[in-house]
Design an enzyme around this catalytic site. Structure first.
Site, PDB file in Angstrom:
ATOM      1  N   TYR A   1     -13.276   2.203   4.856  1.00 31.97           N
ATOM      2  CA  TYR A   1     -12.921   3.303   5.676  1.00 31.97           C
ATOM      3  C   TYR A   1     -14.142   3.846   6.414  1.00 31.97           C
ATOM      4  CZ  TYR A   1      -7.990   4.526   5.377  1.00 31.97           C
ATOM      5  OH  TYR A   1      -6.749   4.662   5.636  1.00 31.97           O
TER       6      TYR A   1
ATOM      7  N   LYS B   1      -6.607  -6.541  -5.210  1.00 36.09           N
ATOM      8  CA  LYS B   1      -6.335  -7.993  -4.603  1.00 36.09           C
ATOM      9  C   LYS B   1      -7.500  -8.762  -5.257  1.00 36.09           C
ATOM     10  CE  LYS B   1      -4.192 -10.578  -1.747  1.00 36.09           C
ATOM     11  NZ  LYS B   1      -2.747 -11.241  -2.186  1.00 36.09           N
TER      12      LYS B   1
ATOM     13  N   ASP C   1       0.200  -7.025  -3.075  1.00 35.80           N
ATOM     14  CA  ASP C   1       1.315  -7.412  -2.453  1.00 35.80           C
ATOM     15  C   ASP C   1       2.530  -7.234  -3.257  1.00 35.80           C
ATOM     16  OD1 ASP C   1      -0.015  -9.448  -3.991  1.00 35.80           O
ATOM     17  OD2 ASP C   1       0.441 -11.232  -2.527  1.00 35.80           O
TER      18      ASP C   1
ATOM     19  N   ASP D   1      -3.714   4.327   0.844  1.00 41.56           N
ATOM     20  CA  ASP D   1      -3.228   4.786   2.013  1.00 41.56           C
ATOM     21  C   ASP D   1      -1.527   4.245   2.395  1.00 41.56           C
ATOM     22  OD1 ASP D   1      -3.089   5.965   4.733  1.00 41.56           O
ATOM     23  OD2 ASP D   1      -3.647   4.065   5.641  1.00 41.56           O
TER      24      ASP D   1
ATOM     25  N   ASP E   1       2.320   6.050   1.558  1.00 38.66           N
ATOM     26  CA  ASP E   1       3.443   5.963   2.465  1.00 38.66           C
ATOM     27  C   ASP E   1       4.553   5.380   1.850  1.00 38.66           C
ATOM     28  OD1 ASP E   1       1.792   7.640   4.103  1.00 38.66           O
ATOM     29  OD2 ASP E   1       2.400   6.184   5.841  1.00 38.66           O
TER      30      ASP E   1
HETATM   31  C1  IPM Z   1      -3.928   9.695   5.228  1.00 41.38           C
HETATM   32  C2  IPM Z   1      -3.962   9.054   6.506  1.00 41.38           C
HETATM   33  C3  IPM Z   1      -5.333   9.105   7.064  1.00 41.38           C
HETATM   34  C4  IPM Z   1      -6.077   7.888   6.170  1.00 41.38           C
HETATM   35  C5  IPM Z   1      -5.551   8.978   8.570  1.00 41.38           C
HETATM   36  C6  IPM Z   1      -5.140   9.951   9.426  1.00 41.38           C
HETATM   37  C7  IPM Z   1      -7.143   8.366   8.836  1.00 41.38           C
HETATM   38  O1  IPM Z   1      -3.287   8.000   7.076  1.00 41.38           O
HETATM   39  O2  IPM Z   1      -4.492  10.612   4.744  1.00 41.38           O
HETATM   40  O3  IPM Z   1      -3.032   8.801   4.543  1.00 41.38           O
HETATM   41  O4  IPM Z   1      -5.713   6.711   6.504  1.00 41.38           O
HETATM   42  O5  IPM Z   1      -6.455   8.262   5.132  1.00 41.38           O
HETATM   43 MG    MG Z   2      -1.935   7.421   5.432  1.00 41.21          MG
END
Ligand code: IPM
Ligand code: MG
Length: 362
Positions: free
Chosen positions: A144, A193, A225, A249, A253
Site C-alpha cells: 500500500y 501467502k 487462496d 482488503d 469485501d
Molecule cells: C478499503 C478501501 C481502500 C483500501 C481504498 C479506497 C484505497 O478499499 O478501505 O477497503 O484499499 O484500503
Molecule cells: Mg477495500
C-alpha cells in the site's frame, strides 16, 4: 462522560447515514447521562469543493483535537472519476488519513442476522447457526505505501510496485488481534501467502511467536487462496481472521457480502497513539444518495464500535447492537435488506433509525 467526536461525513450517502448515527448517539447520551460534542469537518469530494484538497489540514486538526473520529464515506459516481474532485478521491482521503494518524490496525465485523439470511449468496445450510466474524487487517505495510511506478523497459510499458513488512508492524496487529480473540470464542486464523512471499513468511514467523504467548487461543495459519475458498465453503470455522493489508482488503469485501448487504459492516482503525477512526466498510453509493433509502446499519454499528473501543462504554455499545438486531427482528427493512417477507415493513433510512432509537430509549 464528556467526549469530543470528529464527524467526517464525506460524500454520497455519508451525510445522511451520519445524521442517523448521531441521533443514535444522542439517544445513548440521554439514556446514560453522557455528553457527546460533535465537530463536523470536511473530507473527500466535499472537502475538495472548498479546499481543492481531499484531506485538508483543518480536518486533520479537528481529528487531533477529538477523542475519536466517526467517518462516513467518500467518493463520487463511476462516470465522473476523470474529474479532479473525484479522481482517486478514496485513496487521497482514506489512505492519507491512515498515514497521518498511523492507523495500523483495522477491524471489520461481519454479522449475519438469521432473519435476512435468505439475502446471503451462501446456501442456507451454511448459515443456520448465524455468522459472527471479525477480520483484522494491517493497514500501513504491504504494497500500500511502497513504490508504485509505471515506466518503459525494453520498449514496452512496465509497472513496478514494492511492498514490505517489519517485524514490529506484524507484532503490533498480531498482539491486538489475539487480545480481542480472548474476548470472543478464542479461535484465530492467520492468513498469508507464505508458500510464495517473503512478507508472508515473516508474517507467519512473527504471528506464530505471538501465538506462543497466547496459548489459550486456538491458532492456525491458512493460505489466502484457500481462505477465499473456505469463506464461502465453510464460513462458520472462522471467528477472528488476522491478515496483511492487501489480503485483508480483498477478504473483508468477500466477508461483507455474506450478510446479504454491503451496508451492514462496521469497521474501526486503531493507532498506537490511542486515536481511532470508525467507518462503514461499504462505499459512498452516490446513486442512492439523498433519497432516504440507504441502509444506516453500518454507520450506526460503527458508532457502537466507537463507544466500546474508544470510550469503554460497553453497556452503551451493547444496547446499540441489540437495538439494531431488535429492529431487524421486528421486521423493519431498508430496501437493500427487504425480502418481501410477511412480517416485513420497508422503511427509509430515518424511519429504520427511529425504531433503533425507540428500542434504546425504552
Ligand atoms: C478499503 C478501501 C481502500 C483500501 C481504498 C479506497 C484505497 O478499499 O478501505 O477497503 O484499499 O484500503
Ligand atoms: Mg477495500
Amino acid at each position: 462522560m464528556n467526549k469530543k467526536i470528529a464527524i467526517l461525513a464525506g460524500d454520497g450517502i455519508g451525510p445522511e447515514v451520519m445524521t442517523q448515527a448521531i441521533r443514535v448517539l444522542d439517544a445513548i447520551a440521554t439514556k446514560f447521562g453522557h455528553k457527546f460534542e460533535y465537530t463536523e469537518s470536511l473530507v473527500g469530494g466535499a472537502a475538495y469543493d472548498k479546499h481543492q484538497n481531499h484531506l485538508p489540514q483543518e480536518t486533520i486538526d479537528v481529528c487531533n483535537n477529538s477523542d475519536a473520529v466517526l467517518f462516513g464515506s467518500v467518493g463520487g459516481p463511476v462516470d465522473k472519476q476523470h474529474e479532479a474532485k473525484w479522481a482517486n478521491c478514496e485513496a487521497k482521503s482514506i489512505l492519507a488519513l491512515r498515514k497521518a494518524f498511523n492507523f495500523n490496525i483495522n477491524l471489520r465485523k461481519m454479522a449475519l442476522y438469521t432473519e435476512i439470511a435468505s439475502l446471503s449468496p451462501l446456501k442456507p445450510e451454511l448459515l443456520s447457526n448465524g455468522l459472527d466474524i471479525v477480520i483484522f487487517r494491517e493497514l500501513l505495510g504491504d504494497v500500500y505505501f511502497g513504490e508504485h511506478t509505471q515506466t518503459e523497459k525494453n520498449g514496452e510499458r512496465y509497472a513496478f510496485d514494492s511492498g514490505s513488512y517489519t517485524e514490529s508492524q506484524i507484532k503490533s496487529i498480531a498482539e491486538y488481534a489475539f487480545k480481542v480473540a480472548k474476548t470472543r470464542s478464542k479461535r484465530l486464523i492467520s492468513v498469508d501467502k507464505a508458500n510464495v512471499m517473503a512478507m508472508s513468511k515473516l508474517w507467519r514467523q512473527v504471528v506464530s511467536e505471538v501465538a506462543k504467548d497466547n496459548s489459550d487461543i486456538e491458532y492456525s495459519d491458512m493460505l489466502v487462496d484457500n481462505c477465499a475458498m473456505q469463506i464461502i465453503k465453510n464460513p462458520s470455522q472462522f471467528d477472528v481472521i488476522l491478515t496483511s493489508n492487501l489480503f485483508g482488503d480483498i477478504l473483508s469485501d468477500e466477508l461483507s457480502v455474506l450478510s446479504g448487504s454491503v451496508g451492514m459492516m462496521p469497521s474501526a482503525s486503531f493507532s498506537s497513539s490511542g486515536l481511532a477512526l470508525y467507518e462503514p466498510a461499504g462505499g459512498s453509493a452516490p446513486d442512492i444518495a439523498g433519497k432516504n433509502i440507504a441502509n444506516p446499519i453500518a454507520q450506526i454499528l460503527s458508532a457502537s464500535l466507537m463507544l466500546g473501543y474508544s470510550f469503554n462504554m460497553l453497556d452503551e455499545a451493547k444496547i446499540i447492537d441489540e437495538a439494531v438486531k431488535a429492529t431487524i427482528v421486528a421486521g423493519y427493512r431498508t430496501g437493500d435488506i427487504y425480502t418481501k417477507g410477511a412480517n416485513e415493513k420497508m422503511v427509509g433510512t430515518k424511519e429504520f433509525t427511529d425504531q433503533v432509537i425507540a428500542f434504546i430509549s425504552k
